[in-house]
Write a protein that holds these residues in place. Sequence first.
Motif, PDB file in Angstrom:
ATOM      1  N   MET A   1       2.897 -50.559  49.742  1.00 33.62           N
ATOM      2  CA  MET A   1       1.722 -51.196  49.143  1.00 33.62           C
ATOM      3  C   MET A   1       1.868 -51.246  47.622  1.00 33.62           C
ATOM      4  O   MET A   1       2.460 -50.370  47.006  1.00 33.62           O
ATOM      5  N   ASP A   2       1.280 -52.285  47.026  1.00 35.02           N
ATOM      6  CA  ASP A   2       1.268 -52.443  45.574  1.00 35.02           C
ATOM      7  C   ASP A   2       0.450 -51.309  44.957  1.00 35.02           C
ATOM      8  O   ASP A   2      -0.703 -51.084  45.332  1.00 35.02           O
ATOM      9  N   ALA A   3       1.036 -50.562  44.009  1.00 34.73           N
ATOM     10  CA  ALA A   3       0.366 -49.399  43.437  1.00 34.73           C
ATOM     11  C   ALA A   3      -0.807 -49.798  42.550  1.00 34.73           C
ATOM     12  O   ALA A   3      -1.875 -49.185  42.607  1.00 34.73           O
ATOM     13  N   GLU A   4      -0.634 -50.802  41.708  1.00 36.32           N
ATOM     14  CA  GLU A   4      -1.699 -51.222  40.811  1.00 36.32           C
ATOM     15  C   GLU A   4      -2.519 -52.316  41.476  1.00 36.32           C
ATOM     16  O   GLU A   4      -1.969 -53.284  41.990  1.00 36.32           O
ATOM     17  N   PRO A   5      -3.846 -52.178  41.502  1.00 39.91           N
ATOM     18  CA  PRO A   5      -4.664 -53.228  42.110  1.00 39.91           C
ATOM     19  C   PRO A   5      -4.357 -54.595  41.507  1.00 39.91           C
ATOM     20  O   PRO A   5      -4.198 -54.745  40.303  1.00 39.91           O
ATOM     21  N   TYR A   6      -4.277 -55.578  42.377  1.00 39.14           N
ATOM     22  CA  TYR A   6      -3.892 -56.935  41.989  1.00 39.14           C
ATOM     23  C   TYR A   6      -4.807 -57.488  40.895  1.00 39.14           C
ATOM     24  O   TYR A   6      -4.336 -58.034  39.890  1.00 39.14           O
ATOM     25  N   LEU A   7      -6.113 -57.344  41.077  1.00 40.62           N
ATOM     26  CA  LEU A   7      -7.041 -57.908  40.101  1.00 40.62           C
ATOM     27  C   LEU A   7      -6.992 -57.170  38.769  1.00 40.62           C
ATOM     28  O   LEU A   7      -7.249 -57.771  37.716  1.00 40.62           O
ATOM     29  N   THR A   8      -6.671 -55.896  38.797  1.00 38.90           N
ATOM     30  CA  THR A   8      -6.503 -55.152  37.542  1.00 38.90           C
ATOM     31  C   THR A   8      -5.320 -55.699  36.768  1.00 38.90           C
ATOM     32  O   THR A   8      -5.395 -55.924  35.549  1.00 38.90           O
ATOM     33  N   ARG A   9      -4.225 -55.942  37.480  1.00 35.80           N
ATOM     34  CA  ARG A   9      -3.031 -56.496  36.831  1.00 35.80           C
ATOM     35  C   ARG A   9      -3.315 -57.888  36.266  1.00 35.80           C
ATOM     36  O   ARG A   9      -2.929 -58.208  35.137  1.00 35.80           O
ATOM     37  N   LEU A  10      -3.995 -58.707  37.048  1.00 35.45           N
ATOM     38  CA  LEU A  10      -4.339 -60.053  36.595  1.00 35.45           C
ATOM     39  C   LEU A  10      -5.236 -60.001  35.361  1.00 35.45           C
ATOM     40  O   LEU A  10      -4.978 -60.686  34.355  1.00 35.45           O
ATOM     41  N   THR A  11      -6.274 -59.187  35.418  1.00 34.83           N
ATOM     42  CA  THR A  11      -7.214 -59.105  34.296  1.00 34.83           C
ATOM     43  C   THR A  11      -6.521 -58.624  33.027  1.00 34.83           C
ATOM     44  O   THR A  11      -6.732 -59.191  31.942  1.00 34.83           O
ATOM     45  N   ASN A  12      -5.702 -57.596  33.143  1.00 36.63           N
ATOM     46  CA  ASN A  12      -5.006 -57.074  31.961  1.00 36.63           C
ATOM     47  C   ASN A  12      -4.047 -58.103  31.375  1.00 36.63           C
ATOM     48  O   ASN A  12      -3.920 -58.220  30.147  1.00 36.63           O
ATOM     49  N   ARG A  13      -3.413 -58.861  32.249  1.00 33.44           N
ATOM     50  CA  ARG A  13      -2.479 -59.898  31.784  1.00 33.44           C
ATOM     51  C   ARG A  13      -3.245 -60.986  31.020  1.00 33.44           C
ATOM     52  O   ARG A  13      -2.817 -61.441  29.950  1.00 33.44           O
ATOM     53  N   LEU A  14      -4.385 -61.390  31.560  1.00 28.88           N
ATOM     54  CA  LEU A  14      -5.177 -62.419  30.891  1.00 28.88           C
ATOM     55  C   LEU A  14      -5.785 -61.908  29.592  1.00 28.88           C
ATOM     56  O   LEU A  14      -5.866 -62.653  28.606  1.00 28.88           O
ATOM     57  N   LEU A  15      -6.211 -60.665  29.577  1.00 30.58           N
ATOM     58  CA  LEU A  15      -6.722 -60.080  28.330  1.00 30.58           C
ATOM     59  C   LEU A  15      -5.679 -60.161  27.218  1.00 30.58           C
ATOM     60  O   LEU A  15      -5.986 -60.535  26.079  1.00 30.58           O
ATOM     61  N   ASP A  16      -4.441 -59.833  27.559  1.00 27.28           N
ATOM     62  CA  ASP A  16      -3.360 -59.877  26.560  1.00 27.28           C
ATOM     63  C   ASP A  16      -3.159 -61.290  26.037  1.00 27.28           C
ATOM     64  O   ASP A  16      -2.935 -61.493  24.835  1.00 27.28           O
ATOM     65  N   GLY A  17      -3.229 -62.280  26.945  1.00 28.42           N
ATOM     66  CA  GLY A  17      -3.005 -63.655  26.524  1.00 28.42           C
ATOM     67  C   GLY A  17      -4.167 -64.236  25.752  1.00 28.42           C
ATOM     68  O   GLY A  17      -3.977 -64.935  24.749  1.00 28.42           O
ATOM     69  N   ILE A  18      -5.384 -63.951  26.177  1.00 30.41           N
ATOM     70  CA  ILE A  18      -6.555 -64.521  25.508  1.00 30.41           C
ATOM     71  C   ILE A  18      -6.708 -63.978  24.099  1.00 30.41           C
ATOM     72  O   ILE A  18      -7.196 -64.681  23.196  1.00 30.41           O
ATOM     73  N   GLU A  19      -6.264 -62.754  23.875  1.00 32.45           N
ATOM     74  CA  GLU A  19      -6.300 -62.218  22.506  1.00 32.45           C
ATOM     75  C   GLU A  19      -5.448 -63.035  21.546  1.00 32.45           C
ATOM     76  O   GLU A  19      -5.670 -63.009  20.335  1.00 32.45           O
ATOM     77  N   LYS A  20      -4.482 -63.780  22.085  1.00 35.33           N
ATOM     78  CA  LYS A  20      -3.605 -64.600  21.245  1.00 35.33           C
ATOM     79  C   LYS A  20      -4.162 -65.997  20.998  1.00 35.33           C
ATOM     80  O   LYS A  20      -3.591 -66.756  20.210  1.00 35.33           O
ATOM     81  N   LEU A  21      -5.254 -66.349  21.660  1.00 34.18           N
ATOM     82  CA  LEU A  21      -5.830 -67.684  21.481  1.00 34.18           C
ATOM     83  C   LEU A  21      -6.589 -67.762  20.162  1.00 34.18           C
ATOM     84  O   LEU A  21      -7.105 -66.759  19.671  1.00 34.18           O
ATOM     85  N   PRO A  22      -6.711 -68.960  19.585  1.00 30.34           N
ATOM     86  CA  PRO A  22      -7.506 -69.112  18.364  1.00 30.34           C
ATOM     87  C   PRO A  22      -8.943 -68.635  18.573  1.00 30.34           C
ATOM     88  O   PRO A  22      -9.520 -68.819  19.652  1.00 30.34           O
ATOM     89  N   ALA A  23      -9.511 -68.059  17.536  1.00 30.96           N
ATOM     90  CA  ALA A  23     -10.867 -67.514  17.635  1.00 30.96           C
ATOM     91  C   ALA A  23     -11.869 -68.575  18.057  1.00 30.96           C
ATOM     92  O   ALA A  23     -12.799 -68.296  18.832  1.00 30.96           O
ATOM     93  N   GLU A  24     -11.703 -69.818  17.596  1.00 30.04           N
ATOM     94  CA  GLU A  24     -12.676 -70.849  17.926  1.00 30.04           C
ATOM     95  C   GLU A  24     -12.670 -71.197  19.410  1.00 30.04           C
ATOM     96  O   GLU A  24     -13.712 -71.558  19.985  1.00 30.04           O
ATOM     97  N   VAL A  25     -11.496 -71.079  20.056  1.00 31.28           N
ATOM     98  CA  VAL A  25     -11.422 -71.316  21.503  1.00 31.28           C
ATOM     99  C   VAL A  25     -12.196 -70.233  22.241  1.00 31.28           C
ATOM    100  O   VAL A  25     -12.991 -70.518  23.150  1.00 31.28           O
ATOM    101  N   ARG A  26     -11.982 -68.993  21.844  1.00 30.52           N
ATOM    102  CA  ARG A  26     -12.696 -67.886  22.484  1.00 30.52           C
ATOM    103  C   ARG A  26     -14.198 -67.992  22.252  1.00 30.52           C
ATOM    104  O   ARG A  26     -14.995 -67.795  23.173  1.00 30.52           O
ATOM    105  N   GLU A  27     -14.571 -68.332  21.036  1.00 26.58           N
ATOM    106  CA  GLU A  27     -16.001 -68.356  20.685  1.00 26.58           C
ATOM    107  C   GLU A  27     -16.754 -69.467  21.406  1.00 26.58           C
ATOM    108  O   GLU A  27     -17.855 -69.257  21.927  1.00 26.58           O
TER     109      GLU A  27
END
Length: 313
Positions: A1-27
């Motif tokens: 079985m996958d040790a790290e929950p799938y949605l946790t891995r997905l969320t953390n990956r997206l958090l890392d990427g969204i932090e790199k987006l321009p502030a105006e896109v996030r806002e």
Amino acid sequence: MDAEPYLTRLTNRLLDGIEKLPAEVRERNTTYLLEAQNADGGFSGREGGSDLYYTGFALRSLAVLQALNPTVCEKAAGFIRQKMLGTAGVVDFFSLVVSCYLVPLGGGPDVLASAPADWRDRVAAALETFRTPDGGYGKTPGAPHGSTYTSFLVVLCQQLLDRPTPGPERLAAFVKSRRRPDHGYVEISAMKRSGTNPTAAGVGVLQILGELDDDAGTGTANFLAALVSPFEGGLRANDRIPAADLLSTFTGGWSLDQLGAADRLDWAAVRGYAAECERPIGGFRGGLWDDRTDVEYTFYGLGALALAALYGG
């Protein structure tokens, strides 16, 4: 079985990427989502009226934007409590469990504080009523055949509930039976043409169960990479559809990321496609062919932009 929950891995990956987006896109997308919350605390789809499915997507979008706050979560908790009293299909079970998990993380109340102590076991047992003779999970209790996508949602729910998947070997065999010679996967057994989204679901289940071998993963990566629309930069739902869509772009891109084959995509083109699907005031359309935004496609759009940002797109 996958040790790290799938949605946790997905969320953390997206958090890392969204932090790199321009502030105006996030806002602007944070503003779009916050303004989409209804008076009862839920979020709507395109037909109006609060809905658990869309509420789950809105909360997930706000979470990866790091924009969940106590006010939003307090209101959402009231809506979610109402929905805990009725019966639900697998899609709503998934949305309910995800929402119950996210609301406290955003500073809201523990929605399950007054639930019976065995609530998680009850939900897990209810999910088993969707088990089908072929080893998968169907869209309704007692269904004769399983659904690849529904089976994926059930496994995600089981991870969130911290409950094991009963008979994992039967489920893995079911998903593998949905693989076609092109190395993609289909939603129902009668289908012969693989699609991007059932492929993402099938790969997800097999990865969670530890049942995806390298050869199968390589073949699936080849299948997904061939679904890029050369004129748009996004991915198509299958090879008979001429236009890309944001759902397929996100699920296909995420699957390639998880297969270690992200280099098969032109991420600058993916970024350009997702950006074209965004409205100037925030919110994303389903594709260039669409004329309306909603909170579900906003999650997919943010996800596609986040993955592209991780790869320099």
